[in-house]
Design a protein around this motif. Structure first.
Motif, mmCIF file in Angstrom:
data_model
loop_
_atom_site.group_PDB
_atom_site.id
_atom_site.type_symbol
_atom_site.label_atom_id
_atom_site.label_comp_id
_atom_site.label_asym_id
_atom_site.label_seq_id
_atom_site.Cartn_x
_atom_site.Cartn_y
_atom_site.Cartn_z
ATOM 1 N N LEU A 208 -3.251 0.688 10.801
ATOM 2 C CA LEU A 208 -2.346 1.554 9.406
ATOM 3 C C LEU A 208 -2.292 2.636 9.927
ATOM 4 C CD1 LEU A 208 -5.639 1.629 6.721
ATOM 5 C CD2 LEU A 208 -3.383 0.466 6.755
ATOM 6 N N GLY A 209 -2.328 3.331 11.419
ATOM 7 C CA GLY A 209 -2.231 4.008 11.825
ATOM 8 C C GLY A 209 -0.909 4.304 12.878
ATOM 9 N N ASP A 210 -0.538 3.143 12.988
ATOM 10 C CA ASP A 210 0.432 2.633 13.499
ATOM 11 C C ASP A 210 2.228 2.781 12.481
ATOM 12 O OD1 ASP A 210 -0.846 1.261 15.314
ATOM 13 O OD2 ASP A 210 -0.297 -1.088 14.658
ATOM 14 N N ASP A 211 2.861 2.792 13.431
ATOM 15 C CA ASP A 211 4.550 4.155 12.942
ATOM 16 C C ASP A 211 5.234 3.120 12.362
ATOM 17 O OD1 ASP A 211 4.385 5.735 15.207
ATOM 18 O OD2 ASP A 211 5.163 4.767 17.002
ATOM 19 N N TYR A 212 5.077 2.098 12.227
ATOM 20 C CA TYR A 212 6.098 1.152 11.017
ATOM 21 C C TYR A 212 5.252 0.854 9.805
ATOM 22 C CZ TYR A 212 2.062 -2.277 12.196
ATOM 23 O OH TYR A 212 0.688 -2.858 11.617
ATOM 24 N N VAL A 213 3.627 1.485 9.817
ATOM 25 C CA VAL A 213 3.630 1.764 8.562
ATOM 26 C C VAL A 213 3.720 3.292 8.150
ATOM 27 C CG1 VAL A 213 1.289 2.781 7.769
ATOM 28 C CG2 VAL A 213 1.364 0.560 8.985
ATOM 29 N N SER A 218 7.467 6.980 4.683
ATOM 30 C CA SER A 218 8.482 7.391 4.065
ATOM 31 C C SER A 218 9.568 6.851 3.670
ATOM 32 C CB SER A 218 8.311 8.442 6.330
ATOM 33 O OG SER A 218 9.159 7.205 6.476
ATOM 34 N N LYS A 219 9.618 5.903 3.474
ATOM 35 C CA LYS A 219 10.539 5.747 2.950
ATOM 36 C C LYS A 219 10.493 5.695 1.488
ATOM 37 C CE LYS A 219 12.703 2.598 5.875
ATOM 38 N NZ LYS A 219 13.315 1.688 6.711
ATOM 39 N N GLY A 220 9.500 5.177 1.010
ATOM 40 C CA GLY A 220 9.242 6.385 -0.378
ATOM 41 C C GLY A 220 8.178 4.759 -1.332
ATOM 42 N N MET A 221 7.665 3.532 -0.498
ATOM 43 C CA MET A 221 7.115 2.481 -0.339
ATOM 44 C C MET A 221 6.147 2.921 -1.368
ATOM 45 S SD MET A 221 6.820 -0.761 2.102
ATOM 46 C CE MET A 221 8.430 -0.568 1.899
ATOM 47 N N GLY A 222 5.558 1.922 -2.308
ATOM 48 C CA GLY A 222 4.873 1.912 -2.726
ATOM 49 C C GLY A 222 3.315 1.830 -1.901
ATOM 50 N N VAL A 226 2.346 -0.864 0.995
ATOM 51 C CA VAL A 226 2.671 -0.938 2.794
ATOM 52 C C VAL A 226 1.088 -1.228 2.904
ATOM 53 C CG1 VAL A 226 1.533 1.471 4.048
ATOM 54 C CG2 VAL A 226 3.889 1.067 2.243
ATOM 55 N N VAL A 227 0.217 -1.292 2.160
ATOM 56 C CA VAL A 227 -0.983 -1.503 2.804
ATOM 57 C C VAL A 227 -0.667 -3.205 3.220
ATOM 58 C CG1 VAL A 227 -3.447 -2.557 2.734
ATOM 59 C CG2 VAL A 227 -1.805 -0.141 2.054
ATOM 60 N N MET A 228 -0.953 -3.825 1.623
ATOM 61 C CA MET A 228 -0.650 -5.603 2.284
ATOM 62 C C MET A 228 0.499 -6.289 2.355
ATOM 63 S SD MET A 228 -3.531 -5.751 0.734
ATOM 64 C CE MET A 228 -3.857 -7.462 0.288
ATOM 65 N N ARG A 229 1.762 -5.195 2.631
ATOM 66 C CA ARG A 229 2.773 -6.589 3.204
ATOM 67 C C ARG A 229 3.258 -6.216 4.468
ATOM 68 N NH1 ARG A 229 9.098 -6.625 0.936
ATOM 69 N NH2 ARG A 229 10.266 -7.364 2.590
ATOM 70 N N HIS A 230 2.928 -4.935 5.062
ATOM 71 C CA HIS A 230 3.117 -4.613 6.720
ATOM 72 C C HIS A 230 1.201 -4.666 7.058
ATOM 73 C CE1 HIS A 230 7.308 -3.436 6.258
ATOM 74 N NE2 HIS A 230 6.874 -3.013 4.592
ATOM 75 N N ALA A 231 0.840 -3.605 6.584
ATOM 76 C CA ALA A 231 -0.454 -3.344 7.624
ATOM 77 C C ALA A 231 -1.495 -4.163 7.984
ATOM 78 C CB ALA A 231 -1.181 -1.641 7.262
ATOM 79 N N PHE A 232 -1.855 -4.916 5.863
ATOM 80 C CA PHE A 232 -1.988 -6.296 6.144
ATOM 81 C C PHE A 232 -2.196 -7.674 6.966
ATOM 82 C CE2 PHE A 232 -4.593 -10.382 3.806
ATOM 83 C CZ PHE A 232 -5.535 -10.114 4.458
ATOM 84 N N LYS A 233 -0.538 -7.586 6.720
ATOM 85 C CA LYS A 233 -0.403 -8.801 7.596
ATOM 86 C C LYS A 233 -0.252 -8.961 9.239
ATOM 87 C CE LYS A 233 4.720 -11.200 7.679
ATOM 88 N NZ LYS A 233 5.964 -11.195 7.369
#
Length: 313
Positions: A208-213, A218-222, A226-233
């Motif tokens: 959750l603290g990584d740069d891509y999150v 910052s791109k305005g993603m919900g 963010v949590v499910m598609r980027h972090a959880f994956k």
């Protein structure tokens, strides 16, 4: 990718070879004569000699080992002394309750642990996070058989919502079987969820603290995306590992729970075999459980290829 699969497959074969050798040695190094132990103290010398010949124990150790391997390659786990039937048949008859108990238990554990672990990591340091961590530690310290007895007392005896024990009659349908499996699966699932919850929380905190999150935010993603598609994956690799290990442990560790609930599963069969000194059944059950353990871990390794593209390269 082919090299990765080949390495995992060869590792699986090496582990199974070691397990087969250990199981073979355990029966042979048991105190006293294994045939005499199986037959009990009232057996005559002729009975012991007959059983030794039947089990091949009168042959040299190397010959016994080669014969044992040859039987395994043909799918022959030996003959049960007490049941007077092939061990493979006895295990196959008891496989259904253990399979569904393991399946439902891991489903319940995942349904409890994954959402709580994800949200606890997202709300790190909050009251919910502290309560979830405390509940996980408490669940991990509770023996599953004790929790099963509590469930029997309240949900089966006092409220009559579920059967006390058993697996239904021979002609019982799936819903009846499901009623009998509900309480033991819930008991195992609650206890198993503790480890999955803690690993899910820890793995989510790592990403959750990584740069891509931060970039996705910052791109305005919900937040949910963010949590499910980027972090959880990206946190799935350790989570899949612990779920696979939990499933493998449930296959081998449901012995006491099956006994408490009177389920005619593999665990109950093993307990009966130990009490009857039916070594072929114990030996066959150990090999099957070890094989399932290895296969589950191999399947988890293959899931890595799907979850994380980096593994393929």
């Amino acid at each position: 990718m082919a090299r990765y699969i080949l390495q995992r497959f060869l590792g699986m074969l090496a582990v199974m070879f070691v397990v087969v050798t250990i199981v073979f040695v355990i029966v042979r190094v048991a105190p006293g004569d294994p045939a005499a132990v199986m037959l009990g103290p009232d057996a005559t010398a002729q009975d012991v000699a007959t059983l030794r010949a039947r089990l091949g124990l009168d042959q040299p150790l190397v010959v016994q080992y080669v014969y044992f391997l040859g039987q395994l390659l043909q799918g022959d786990l030996g003959q049960s002394i007490f049941l007077d039937r092939p061990v493979t048949t006895a295990l196959a008859e008891r496989a259904e309750p253990t399979f569904f108990l393991t399946l439902f238990s891991i489903l319940i554990a995942s349904l409890i642990a994954l959402p709580i672990g994800i949200y606890a990591a997202y709300r790190r340091g909050s009251l919910f996070d502290q309560a979830a961590t405390t509940a996980a530690m408490l669940a991990a310290s509770i023996p599953s058989f004790w929790l099963g007895l509590i469930f029997i007392q309240f949900f089966a005896v006092r409220f009559g919502l579920f059967p006390v024990s058993g697996y239904g009659g021979p002609d019982a349908g799936f819903l009846v079987r499901l009623q009998h499996l509900a309480l033991p699966a819930l008991a195992l699932g609650v206890v198993s969820s503790a480890l999955i919850l803690r690993f899910t929380r820890a793995s989510m905190l790592d990403v959750l603290g990584d740069d891509y999150v931060r970039t996705a935010r910052s791109k305005g993603m919900g937040e949910f995306r963010v949590v499910m598609r980027h972090a959880f994956k990206n946190a799935l690799i350790p989570i899949l590992t612990v779920i696979g290990l939990t499933a493998a442990l449930l296959v081998s560790g449901a012995v006491i729970t099956e006994t408490v609930f009177g389920l005619p599963g593999v665990g109950n069969l093993v307990v009966s075999a130990v009490l009857r000194r039916d070594y072929p059944v114990i030996q066959g059950a150990l090999l099957v459980i070890a094989a399932l353990y290895v296969l589950i871990n191999f399947a988890i390794d293959m899931l890595y290829l799907v979850v994380d593209p980096r593994v393929r390269y």
